[in-house]
Motif scaffolding. Sequence first.
Motif, mmCIF file in Angstrom:
data_model
loop_
_atom_site.group_PDB
_atom_site.id
_atom_site.type_symbol
_atom_site.label_atom_id
_atom_site.label_comp_id
_atom_site.label_asym_id
_atom_site.label_seq_id
_atom_site.Cartn_x
_atom_site.Cartn_y
_atom_site.Cartn_z
ATOM 1 N N ASN A 285 61.002 3.156 -6.499
ATOM 2 C CA ASN A 285 61.204 1.705 -6.542
ATOM 3 C C ASN A 285 62.444 1.335 -5.734
ATOM 4 O O ASN A 285 63.484 0.953 -6.273
ATOM 5 C CB ASN A 285 61.334 1.241 -7.991
ATOM 6 C CG ASN A 285 61.428 -0.270 -8.094
ATOM 7 O OD1 ASN A 285 60.947 -0.991 -7.231
ATOM 8 N ND2 ASN A 285 62.072 -0.750 -9.151
ATOM 9 N N THR A 287 64.302 -0.790 -2.550
ATOM 10 C CA THR A 287 64.196 -2.088 -1.898
ATOM 11 C C THR A 287 63.553 -1.968 -0.516
ATOM 12 O O THR A 287 63.876 -1.078 0.276
ATOM 13 C CB THR A 287 65.593 -2.728 -1.767
ATOM 14 O OG1 THR A 287 65.473 -3.959 -1.087
ATOM 15 C CG2 THR A 287 66.547 -1.833 -1.000
ATOM 16 N N HIS A 290 58.293 -1.803 -1.254
ATOM 17 C CA HIS A 290 57.170 -2.435 -1.967
ATOM 18 C C HIS A 290 56.279 -1.354 -2.614
ATOM 19 O O HIS A 290 55.044 -1.410 -2.546
ATOM 20 C CB HIS A 290 56.336 -3.311 -1.028
ATOM 21 C CG HIS A 290 57.149 -4.290 -0.241
ATOM 22 N ND1 HIS A 290 57.855 -5.320 -0.843
ATOM 23 C CD2 HIS A 290 57.387 -4.395 1.098
ATOM 24 C CE1 HIS A 290 58.485 -6.025 0.095
ATOM 25 N NE2 HIS A 290 58.217 -5.477 1.270
ATOM 26 N N SER A 291 56.930 -0.378 -3.225
ATOM 27 C CA SER A 291 56.214 0.808 -3.724
ATOM 28 C C SER A 291 55.170 0.452 -4.767
ATOM 29 O O SER A 291 54.048 0.984 -4.748
ATOM 30 C CB SER A 291 57.221 1.801 -4.317
ATOM 31 O OG SER A 291 58.212 2.149 -3.373
ATOM 32 N N PHE A 293 53.444 -2.195 -5.204
ATOM 33 C CA PHE A 293 52.238 -2.808 -4.652
ATOM 34 C C PHE A 293 51.296 -1.728 -4.121
ATOM 35 O O PHE A 293 50.082 -1.765 -4.374
ATOM 36 C CB PHE A 293 52.599 -3.789 -3.539
ATOM 37 C CG PHE A 293 51.405 -4.298 -2.786
ATOM 38 C CD1 PHE A 293 50.566 -5.250 -3.346
ATOM 39 C CD2 PHE A 293 51.106 -3.804 -1.518
ATOM 40 C CE1 PHE A 293 49.457 -5.704 -2.648
ATOM 41 C CE2 PHE A 293 50.001 -4.257 -0.817
ATOM 42 C CZ PHE A 293 49.181 -5.217 -1.383
ATOM 43 N N TRP A 294 51.831 -0.770 -3.378
ATOM 44 C CA TRP A 294 50.991 0.304 -2.833
ATOM 45 C C TRP A 294 50.470 1.198 -3.949
ATOM 46 O O TRP A 294 49.330 1.680 -3.889
ATOM 47 C CB TRP A 294 51.776 1.120 -1.808
ATOM 48 C CG TRP A 294 52.307 0.297 -0.684
ATOM 49 C CD1 TRP A 294 53.617 0.044 -0.389
ATOM 50 C CD2 TRP A 294 51.547 -0.424 0.294
ATOM 51 N NE1 TRP A 294 53.723 -0.775 0.697
ATOM 52 C CE2 TRP A 294 52.466 -1.075 1.151
ATOM 53 C CE3 TRP A 294 50.185 -0.580 0.534
ATOM 54 C CZ2 TRP A 294 52.060 -1.864 2.216
ATOM 55 C CZ3 TRP A 294 49.777 -1.368 1.608
ATOM 56 C CH2 TRP A 294 50.706 -1.991 2.427
ATOM 57 N N ASP A 382 60.167 -7.894 -6.740
ATOM 58 C CA ASP A 382 59.657 -7.464 -5.440
ATOM 59 C C ASP A 382 58.926 -8.589 -4.709
ATOM 60 O O ASP A 382 57.975 -8.356 -3.959
ATOM 61 C CB ASP A 382 58.712 -6.268 -5.598
ATOM 62 C CG ASP A 382 58.526 -5.512 -4.286
ATOM 63 O OD1 ASP A 382 59.395 -5.644 -3.410
ATOM 64 O OD2 ASP A 382 57.510 -4.811 -4.143
ATOM 65 N N TYR A 386 53.931 -10.289 -3.700
ATOM 66 C CA TYR A 386 53.573 -8.922 -4.087
ATOM 67 C C TYR A 386 53.287 -8.831 -5.588
ATOM 68 O O TYR A 386 52.379 -8.112 -6.025
ATOM 69 C CB TYR A 386 54.693 -7.953 -3.711
ATOM 70 C CG TYR A 386 54.757 -7.630 -2.238
ATOM 71 C CD1 TYR A 386 53.870 -6.728 -1.670
ATOM 72 C CD2 TYR A 386 55.707 -8.220 -1.422
ATOM 73 C CE1 TYR A 386 53.921 -6.431 -0.318
ATOM 74 C CE2 TYR A 386 55.778 -7.928 -0.070
ATOM 75 C CZ TYR A 386 54.877 -7.025 0.481
ATOM 76 O OH TYR A 386 54.930 -6.736 1.821
ATOM 77 N N SER A 387 54.052 -9.552 -6.388
ATOM 78 C CA SER A 387 53.853 -9.501 -7.842
ATOM 79 C C SER A 387 52.501 -10.085 -8.233
ATOM 80 O O SER A 387 51.768 -9.512 -9.049
ATOM 81 C CB SER A 387 54.981 -10.257 -8.553
ATOM 82 O OG SER A 387 56.237 -9.662 -8.281
ATOM 83 N N ARG A 390 49.721 -7.716 -7.270
ATOM 84 C CA ARG A 390 49.611 -6.581 -8.190
ATOM 85 C C ARG A 390 48.893 -6.975 -9.475
ATOM 86 O O ARG A 390 48.055 -6.226 -9.977
ATOM 87 C CB ARG A 390 51.007 -6.044 -8.522
ATOM 88 C CG ARG A 390 51.610 -5.193 -7.412
ATOM 89 C CD ARG A 390 53.103 -5.080 -7.530
ATOM 90 N NE ARG A 390 53.544 -4.824 -8.895
ATOM 91 C CZ ARG A 390 54.782 -5.036 -9.322
ATOM 92 N NH1 ARG A 390 55.679 -5.553 -8.502
ATOM 93 N NH2 ARG A 390 55.105 -4.756 -10.562
#
Length: 488
Positions: A285, A287, A290-291, A293-294, A382, A386-387, A390
């Motif tokens: 995690n 900055t 975007h871990s 999300f992947w 993030d 992205y949030s 997810r």
Amino acid sequence: MAGATLEDTPTWIVASVCSVIVLISFVFERALHHLGKALERRRETLYEALLKLKEELMLLGFVSLLLVVFQDSIQRICIDESLMGRWLPCRGRSGGASAVGHHGVSASAFGTGARRMLHEGAAMGHCSQGKVPLLSLHALEQIHIFIFVLAITHVVLSAATVLLGLLQMRKWMHWENQIQEEGDSAPKMIRRVQKIEFMHARCKGFNKAVLVIIWMRSFFKQFYGSVSKDDYVAMRLGFVMEHFRGHRKFNFYNYMIKALEKDYKRVVGIKWYYWIFVMIFLLLNITGWHSYFWISLVPLALLLLIGTKLEHIINKLAYAVAMKHAAVDGDMVLRPSDQLFWFHSPRLVLILLHFILFQNAFEVAYFIWTLATFGINSCMMDGLGYSISRIVICVFVEVLCSYSTLPLYAIVTHMGSSFKSAVFADDVADHLRGWADGARKRTRRAAAAGDVGCLGASAAAAEEEEGSGREVARCRSMPVRNRPALLV
């Protein structure tokens, strides 16, 4: 009064606080007890989820004890201040601010109290100049809360997945009842399978289309009508003819649901090696990466792959039926086989589903924990885009798993070469396992003692035959509808 100990605290305050804590704990324990009694009578699946929830609470209680006991020792560990500026989940922090930013204190709803605790820790002066404590007390509390949220979220989402899947499979019960009413003798069912749309819908163009197109058809089939009535009838017949030939009144639906509930006991908990994945996820995690999300794409990809594979297995079974052209009485209409599954193991599908449910629960738990602890505008979220992505992926995985993949798993994994222990009553299955374990232990003892003579082998065989005879006699004492087919 901020640093007062029990020596300086009035006894009425101590007694009052302890009484409230004990009362709340007692009410919560009684509520769980009565809820468990109600669920045990009505829904075994939810009862198993409740038991797992209790186990997770016990584990978290032990984690809380460890944190309380070792928190001072952890705070006394000092590291170089420059290390606090590396691998941060939030950018734009450096030096002493990095320590605060690393724990997300400034964005927390409890920021004021957290800063106070950090200042108090710094005031202790146990770290030399240029060094800072490894972890603050507030950061330890946040880690503990995250572990608690993750465990509870996994249990709740697993229970929701299975319950929604069971609701989706309720229509199968009506199909089973219709089959029981019509009668499922082998010749009649074989002729019916030859005529139904199972073969036409599943193997149309199977021998002409290229492999990519066949897999694409299986991929899209999981999104609509993953298991039709014709699919159910054909696979039910194949299972009964393979394992319970002649047992006309075998209730395939009840057996399948019982097997699913037994499998659910394995997936509702968190295995120890899944905590390794949690540590890896927390480590990544960083900055800008975007871990999360992947990482959220991993369960989605696995779920789509499993659904495609299970649909492809049905297509292959239908093609095998169509290639027979004319089945005769007693011939196998549909032949289950472990060869159809990855690595010849239907159990591998359950392991992958367990990982998918855990990974999805991790994403949901992390979002809830971050939102409640740091707020919507925190860098720990993030970015809003992205949030939201997810969460949309997590909801899609939950819905697809409940309404398509889980029903597919529930029926297709029975197309293997063997049947599951759910076919027996629980006490019979336990006795059979005990007898098998005893036989293995006796074999190992005999091999260790070098007892390979004819007399020793005959004695061991006689002992195994006697144990087997007792279990067979026990099975024969069961009602006819609950007996294994070989004893009917």
